[in-house]
Each structure stands twice: as structure tokens, then as C-alpha cells.
Scaffold this motif. Structure first.
Motif, short mmCIF file in Angstrom:
data_model
loop_
_atom_site.label_atom_id
_atom_site.label_comp_id
_atom_site.label_asym_id
_atom_site.label_seq_id
_atom_site.Cartn_x
_atom_site.Cartn_y
_atom_site.Cartn_z
N GLY A 106 -22.03 -8.76 49.70
CA GLY A 106 -22.29 -7.34 50.48
C GLY A 106 -21.10 -7.15 51.42
O GLY A 106 -21.10 -6.21 51.98
N GLN A 107 -20.54 -8.54 51.95
CA GLN A 107 -19.32 -8.20 52.83
C GLN A 107 -18.20 -7.45 52.12
O GLN A 107 -17.06 -7.22 53.11
CB GLN A 107 -19.05 -9.49 53.34
N LEU A 108 -18.22 -7.04 50.76
CA LEU A 108 -16.98 -6.86 50.31
C LEU A 108 -17.47 -5.41 49.50
O LEU A 108 -18.34 -5.09 49.05
CB LEU A 108 -16.47 -7.90 49.10
N SER A 109 -16.13 -4.52 49.30
CA SER A 109 -16.47 -3.35 48.67
C SER A 109 -16.46 -3.63 47.03
O SER A 109 -16.15 -4.85 46.63
CB SER A 109 -15.32 -2.68 48.77
N GLY A 110 -16.78 -2.81 46.25
CA GLY A 110 -17.04 -2.82 44.77
C GLY A 110 -15.60 -3.62 44.24
O GLY A 110 -15.43 -4.31 43.16
N GLY A 111 -14.39 -2.64 44.73
CA GLY A 111 -13.07 -3.15 44.19
C GLY A 111 -12.69 -4.31 44.60
O GLY A 111 -12.16 -4.97 43.79
N GLN A 112 -12.87 -4.92 45.77
CA GLN A 112 -12.61 -6.05 46.20
C GLN A 112 -13.34 -7.00 45.45
O GLN A 112 -12.68 -8.13 45.02
CB GLN A 112 -12.96 -6.22 47.81
N ARG A 113 -14.60 -7.01 44.98
CA ARG A 113 -15.66 -8.07 44.54
C ARG A 113 -14.72 -8.00 43.04
O ARG A 113 -14.57 -9.04 42.56
CB ARG A 113 -16.88 -7.57 44.22
N GLN A 114 -14.54 -6.71 42.56
CA GLN A 114 -13.75 -6.86 41.25
C GLN A 114 -12.46 -7.56 40.99
O GLN A 114 -12.26 -8.26 40.04
CB GLN A 114 -13.71 -5.47 40.60
N ARG A 115 -11.83 -7.29 42.14
CA ARG A 115 -10.19 -8.31 42.07
C ARG A 115 -10.43 -9.78 42.25
O ARG A 115 -9.78 -10.46 41.73
CB ARG A 115 -9.65 -7.42 43.26
N LEU A 116 -11.56 -10.18 42.93
CA LEU A 116 -11.85 -11.46 43.27
C LEU A 116 -12.33 -12.08 41.78
O LEU A 116 -12.22 -13.32 41.21
CB LEU A 116 -13.12 -11.77 43.98
N CYS A 117 -12.91 -11.17 40.84
CA CYS A 117 -13.41 -11.67 39.63
C CYS A 117 -12.05 -11.85 38.71
O CYS A 117 -12.24 -12.65 37.78
CB CYS A 117 -14.49 -10.69 38.91
N ILE A 118 -11.24 -10.74 38.82
CA ILE A 118 -9.91 -11.07 37.93
C ILE A 118 -9.20 -12.25 38.25
O ILE A 118 -8.63 -12.65 37.49
CB ILE A 118 -9.14 -9.40 38.22
N ALA A 119 -9.30 -12.39 39.63
CA ALA A 119 -8.62 -13.90 40.14
C ALA A 119 -9.26 -15.10 39.69
O ALA A 119 -8.51 -15.70 39.30
CB ALA A 119 -8.47 -13.74 41.71
N ARG A 120 -10.29 -15.02 39.63
CA ARG A 120 -11.28 -15.94 38.80
C ARG A 120 -10.71 -16.32 37.36
O ARG A 120 -10.42 -17.22 36.79
CB ARG A 120 -12.51 -15.66 39.03
N ALA A 121 -10.62 -14.89 36.77
CA ALA A 121 -9.95 -14.99 35.16
C ALA A 121 -8.71 -15.65 35.21
O ALA A 121 -8.06 -16.27 34.25
CB ALA A 121 -10.22 -13.63 34.85
#
Length: 725
Positions: free
Chosen positions: A612-627
Motif C-alpha cells: 500500500g505504500q507504493l503506486s501501481g506502477g512502482q509495484r509493477q517495476r519492483l516485480c520486473i526487477a524481481r524478474a
């Protein structure tokens, strides 16, 4: 080719049913107590000591009543009992006027000496101590005084002669026994609780581990709220049940059995009345317990539905408020709650009925015992009043234990219902078999590890349908994707795009056909070796509890050490320090490094389970960084930009392009599948697959499909062009 397919879609059902029987699931749950049997053994031994102390305390009441009612001293009472045992006779308790024989037992030694009922023994009351000490009658020799009689006489001799003083000592002894009993009861209940807590904790861990290895279809069939209810609520109910099972369920029957044994010793005739009524009590407990079990099972199911309602409403609270649906949600919640309340009230009614019913039966039993005792005491004079009162005390102890046991039966029924629901999960077949299932009666073969992809991925005539429906989600899909290529899959909602790629990591199994990597059927390989080669960025950005660094490194063996308190570890352990550098490098390539540094603790900023501390785009970029950090040779992007704004989409697209063009952290370009609606996401794909109604209706580049595929043209006109690019 190995075969691991089913002919028809089936719902996921337990591999084996719970053990049949009234308490079958509780019996299975009790197996988890095995590692903690030392606690169980100590608890059972302590329960026997509690019962022994309680029975001893009841026995000590008999001389107390003798002193109070018959005004007979304790030594005199002990001597009379010993003489009665030696003679095999019953003497009049009032020995002031002589030793009168009231009755003789069959084969009594007194009969061999010519003594008959109604006779008076020679010597009078003064001869009682001598006879108790081993003396004989003029008519002949009596059996020797037993060893326990000597101990009893010596103990009684230490009591004060004054009746009040003797009574004080006896009551003090009863108090000491009660204190000792309570101390031992503490250890008994504590160790019972320890065993129950540890056993249920092991069951929770095993159930959680089992859940993680269940097929994805299980969660679609039962829902996450039902799983949560079983793992938390049902496990807590089972824990309470096991505590009672090892505590009062052991302690109370032991106390009742010992009190019953004491009553049998005093007078078996009255005790038989109690025993004859026991089946009636057991029948009542059984009938009411069965109703409680059914109501509890229904209540647990309704509670799971209620939990699902809460979960969906609270997670979508913005939608609820935006649609002004608070009143509708309240009505739906009230409807579910009403159903739960109905079952809870029904269960409460049965439980409330148990005690009055048992007390009514107990009243009838006590009344019968009192009438029989009155006949024996007043008419036949074969039972002393003090013995009758002690039997009543035993009846009270037995009745109290039975009352508690009747209540415990309802608790056991609730625990059995909870255990049944937990074992329904544990009995579900996992998705990681060790052996390959083959057709007919061919021997099963062990699964093999999948080598790293070197040539291509192929789908061969894939057919698939979800459980509970006959409609095919995929119908005869075949395609080949060379290694290192980017393939975009487009189509209307429900066309089968996501379903097709869900088969690649074997989240589901196709009904027929095969999926191969370098010619190896994925049905013949182990799941860990397959999924190790696949990274997935889903449409919904998944964030786990932990720091930002831990989320990027999710799945790495050292991810747990990347916490705010672990900076000393980063300096001490080269491997952890290297992982942190990799995390930051992946974040930079995913265009997430800048916004991470703006957080109060940077990479050590803790996130909740929803991010909840992140925006939708920020969360998605973290997921891409994970990949990117994972560096798997196969990448699946499932509509990664469908739920973000234009600016976030631009940054995410840059991150995706970086990954597709330059590969992972080591420069290896992954074989990529892209599911997207937006034109910008699929523009640079090497090949585009068009799907409709579970079939492939077109393949080619963007230009080729615009010229050849009517379906693609409509998608482009209605959806793709309207999206920002």
C-alpha cells in the motif's frame, strides 16, 4: 511419448477420505502428538495421581463421619473394621454394650467357630483392641491380621484421643491431599496444553506446506478465504479440543473410575444401580454430540464464507465506496451472518440441553440409590449410615465428572469437525508427484530434471477445460517458439491467452496434447527444474511482507538476510553483500532505483502484504526487477501495463524493453511471452499470436496480421489504437 493427461476435467478431491468413525479425524490428529509423547505420558501419570489423591480424600471422610455421627474414635473404628475382616462378619457400630454380630458372610471364619448372627462376642468392647492386634477367640483361632491393618492401627494410634483434635488432624490430612492434588493437576494440565500446542503447530506447518504444493486449480475451486479459515480458525478449534482431550478427558474418567471403585468396595449393590444407568447417559451424550458435530461443521463452512465476504469487501473498499454499495454489502454481510447465527444457536441449544438432561438422569439415579440405601440401613440394617453418606460423596464425585465429560463430548465433536476440514486439505493430491503416471498398466517412471532450454518451446495440439465446466478453454492449440524470441499473444478476454501460458509452468495440466522444451515433454520432468527456468510478471503486482530489497530478491536463499537490521551481515558475508548489489542493479534496470531512494529507508523500507505504500506502477517495476534478478531463461509478461497510468506505463515499457533487448543481469536474452492489449507492448515482438475462442486464428508480425487477420484488425481498431503508445 509419456502420457500424463486426463480425458475429462475433474474437480480436485481428496486423495483419501478421513478415517471413518465418530472421532476418526481426532484420532488422526492425535498422531501429531507422537513427537511430544513425553508430555502426554507425564500428563496421564499426573492424571492418575490426581484421581488417587481425590479418592484418598474421599476415603478419609469415612473416619471423619464416624467421629461426627457415631461419636466413635478413629482407633476404635479401625479396630472394629479389622476385627470384621478377620471374622468375615458385620458388627454393630455401637459397641458400648458389646460386640454384637449383625450378619455373616458366606464362608466367614466366624461360622467355622460356631458364631451365628445375633451372637455377642466374648470379652465385650474391651476385647476389640486385642482381637484387632491378632488375638483369637476362645472358640478357636482367627486368620492373621493383614499387613495393611497393622499400618492403619499404628497410624490411628498417632491421632489425638480428643475427638475434636482427631477431627482436626483428619481434616488437615484431607486439606494436604487437596493441595497435592491441585499441584499435580497444574502439571497435568500444563503438559497437556504443551503437547496440544506443539502438535497443532506441527499440523499447521504441514498444512501450510501442503497448501503451497497444491495445484492452482484447488484455490480456484475453494477460494483463499476457505483455506485461511481452515488453517487459522479450524486449527485453533482443534488445538482447544486436543488440550481438553489430554486434560479433562483423561482426568475426569480416571477420577470417576476411582470413585466408582471406592463405592464398589463400600457396597456393590448400590453401585450397580449407578452402573445400570450408565448406558442411558452414554446414549444421551452420543445423540446430542452427533447433532453438535453436524451443526459445528455447517457453522465452520458458513464462517469461511463470511471470511471470504470480509476479505473481498475490505480489499475492494474503494470500489464499494465509489459505487455507494455500502448498504448492499451490509445486507449481504447480514445475510451471511444470519446463517452463521442460526447454526451457532442450534449448536448452543444442543449444548445447553446436555447439562439439564444429564442432571435429570442423575437425579433419578440418586433417588433410586437413596431409596435402596434407606431399605438397607433402616429395614435390613445391613448398611451403616456413614457408609451410605460416603457412597453419596462418591456419587457426587462421579456425577461431577460425568457432567464435565458430557460437556467435553460437545467440545470433542467440534474439534472433530475442525480436524475433518483440515484433513480434507492434507488429503488433497499435491502437484509434485515423484513418479510419472503412464497409460494402462505400464510401470511408472521417475521424473527427470529439465535441462536449460537450448532450442525451442513447442505446444502440440493442446486441449484444456477448467474444472466444473465442459467448455474447452483451449482447443487444439499448436505452436513453436524458438529460444530467445519474443512472442506476443493477443485476443479478446476469455480467448485463452492466460490459460495457454498457465500450462507452461504446469499450473494446470492439459486434457490432451503435450508441451515440450527441446523435445522433452514437461509432464515427464520435475516441477522445481521446470519452474526454475521461468519468471512471471503478472497483471496484478504481487508484493510480500518484508523490505523492498527482500521483495526484489524474493525466492533467493539469502533474501531473508536483506533486512534493516542486517547491515552488519552485508559487511560480514560477501554473498549477502553481493546479493544486495545485484538487487540495486536490477532495480536500476527496472527504473525503480530512483523512487526507492526517495523512501525513508530506501531499500530497507518495509512493505505490507498489499504494498500500500507504493503506486501501481512502482509495484509493477519492483516485480520486473524481481524478474531481472531471477534471470530465468523463460519470461512470461501477463498484461504487465494494463493497470497503470501513462507515465508508469512508459517507465514499465522501458524496463521491459531493457529486459527483452539486453537480457538478464548476465546478458542472456530470455525466451519471452507477452500477453497484452496495448499496442506499445507488442510492437517489437518477433511474432504475434492471435487467439479467439481457445484457438489460434493468426500468426505473424504486426504488419502481416493487419493485412491477413480480421480478428487482429478488429482488436487493433477497438483496443490497441485507443491505448496510448
Amino acid at each position: 511419448m509419456p502420457e500424463n493427461r486426463q480425458n475429462t476435467p475433474e474437480t480436485i478431491t481428496p486423495a483419501r477420505a478421513a478415517k471413518p468413525g465418530k472421532y476418526g479425524s481426532i484420532a488422526r490428529a492425535a498422531r501429531f502428538l507422537g513427537p511430544y509423547r513425553k508430555y502426554v505420558v507425564v500428563s496421564i501419570i499426573a492424571a492418575f495421581f490426581v484421581g488417587a489423591f481425590t479418592t484418598t480424600g474421599l476415603t478419609a471422610l469415612l473416619p471423619v463421619m464416624r467421629v461426627l455421627i457415631d461419636e466413635e474414635s478413629v482407633p476404635h473404628y479401625i479396630d472394629r473394621v479389622i476385627v470384621e475382616k478377620r471374622l468375615g462378619a458385620t458388627l454393630d457400630s455401637d459397641t458400648k454394650t458389646g460386640l454384637h454380630v449383625l450378619r455373616l458372610g458366606k464362608g466367614a471364619p466366624a461360622r467355622q467357630l460356631g458364631i451365628k448372627p445375633g451372637d455377642t462376642l466374648p470379652g465385650g468392647p474391651e476385647a476389640l483392641p486385642a482381637l484387632a492386634a491378632g488375638g483369637s477367640l476362645p472358640a478357636g483361632t482367627l486368620p492373621a491380621t493383614p499387613w495393611w491393618a497393622e499400618i492403619a492401627r499404628n497410624t490411628a494410634a498417632m491421632l489425638p484421643i480428643n475427638p475434636v483434635g482427631a477431627l482436626a488432624v483428619l481434616l488437615g490430612a484431607v486439606a494436604v491431599l487437596a493441595v497435592c492434588s491441585n499441584i499435580i493437576r497444574y502439571f497435568q494440565e500444563h503438559y497437556a496444553d504443551c503437547a496440544a500446542i506443539f502438535a497443532v503447530n506441527d499440523m499447521r506447518v504441514k498444512t501450510y506446506d501442503h497448501l503451497l504444493h497444491l495445484p492452482l486449480g484447488y484455490f480456484g475451486q475453494y477460494g483463499t478465504s476457505d483455506v485461511t479459515s481452515r488453517l487459522m480458525g479450524d486449527a485453533a478449534g482443534l488445538q482447544d479440543c486436543l488440550k481438553i482431550l489430554l486434560g479433562q478427558c483423561i482426568q475426569e474418567p480416571i477420577k470417576a473410575a476411582m470413585a466408582l471403585g471406592l463405592a464398589m468396595i463400600i457396597d456393590w449393590r448400590l453401585t450397580l444401580i449407578i452402573i445400570f444407568c450408565a448406558p442411558l447417559m452414554a446414549y444421551v451424550v452420543k445423540k446430542l454430540g452427533k447433532k453438535v458435530r453436524r451443526s459445528m461443521r455447517t457453522a465452520l463452512q458458513k464462517n469461511a464464507s463470511l471470511l471470504g465476504q470480509l476479505e473481498s469487501t475490505l480489499s475492494g473498499i474503494r470500489v464499494v465506496k465509489g459505487a455507494r454499495a455500502e448498504r448492499w454489502e451490509r445486507r449481504r454481510y447480514s445475510h451471511l451472518m444470519d446463517g452463521l447465527v442460526v447454526e451457532q444457536l442450534r449448536m448452543s441449544r444442543y449444548e445447553a440441553l446436555t447439562t439439564p438432561t444429564m442432571e435429570t438422569i442423575a437425579l433419578v439415579v440418586v433417588s433410586g440409590v437413596v431409596l435402596a440405601a434407606a431399605y438397607l440401613v433402616l429395614i435390613q440394617r445391613t448398611l451403616e449410615a456413614t457408609d451410605f453418606f460416603l457412597i453419596l460423596a462418591c456419587l457426587v464425585a462421579i456425577g461431577e465428572s460425568l457432567r464435565r465429560v458430557s460437556k467435553l463430548n460437545n467440545v470433542l465433536q467440534r474439534g472433530n469437525a475442525a480436524a475433518t476440514r483440515i484433513f480434507e486439505v492434507l488429503d488433497m493430491p499435491v502437484e509434485r508427484p515423484r513418479m510419472l503416471t503412464t497409460k494402462n498398466s505400464e510401470p511408472r517412471k521417475p521424473l527427470v530434471n529439465l535441462p536449460v532450454i537450448s532450442h525451442e518451446i513447442s505446444f502440440e495440439n493442446i486441449r484444456f477445460a477448467y474444472a466444473g465446466t465442459d467448455a474447452l478453454a483451449l482447443d487444439g492449440v499448436s505452436l513453436k517458439i524458438p529460444k530467445g524470441k519474443t512472442t506476443a499473444i493477443v485476443g479478446r478476454n476469455g480467448s485463452g491467452k492466460t490459460t495457454l501460458l498457465a500450462l507452461l509452468p504446469r499450473f494446470y495440466e492439459p486434457l490432451s496434447g503435450s508441451i515440450c522444451i527441446d523435445g522433452i515433454d514437461l509432464a515427464s520432468v520435475t516441477l522445481p527444474s521446470l519452474r526454475k527456468q521461468i519468471s512471471i510478471v503478472t497483471q496484478e503486482s504481487i508484493i510480500f511482507p518484508g523490505t523492498i530489497a527482500q521483495n526484489i530478491a524474493y525466492g533467493h536463499p539469502l533474501a531473508e538476510r536483506l533486512d534493516a537490521a542486517g547491515e552488519k551481515d552485508w559487511g560480514e558475508a560477501d554473498s549477502v553483500n553481493h546479493l544486495r548489489q545485484q538487487v540495486e542493479a536490477a532495480a536500476k534496470r527496472a527504473f525503480a532505483h530512483d523512487f526507492i531512494l526517495q523512501k525513508p529507508l530506501g531499500y530497507d523500507t518495509p512493505l505490507d502484504g498489499l504494498g500500500g505504500q507504493l503506486s501501481g506502477g512502482q509495484r509493477q517495476r519492483l516485480c520486473i526487477a524481481r524478474a531481472i534478478l531471477r534471470g530465468a531463461p523463460i519470461l512470461i509478461l501477463d498484461e504487465a501495463t494494463s493497470q497503470v497510468d501513462a507515465e508508469s506505463e512508459h517507465l514499465i515499457q522501458q524496463a521491459v524493453d531493457e529486459l527483452l533487448q539486453h537480457g538478464d543481469a548476465e546478458g542472456h536474452r530470455p525466451t519471452t511471452f507477452v500477453i497484452a492489449h496495448r499496442f506499445s507492448t507488442i510492437l517489437n515482438a518477433d511474432e504475434i499470436i492471435v487467439m479467439d475462442n481457445g484457438r489460434i486464428v493468426g500468426t505473424g508480425t504486426h504488419r502481416e496480421l493487419l493485412a491477413s487477420s480480421e480478428t487482429y484488425q478488429k482488436l487493433y481498431e477497438r483496443q490497441l489504437v485507443a491505448m496510448p503508445g
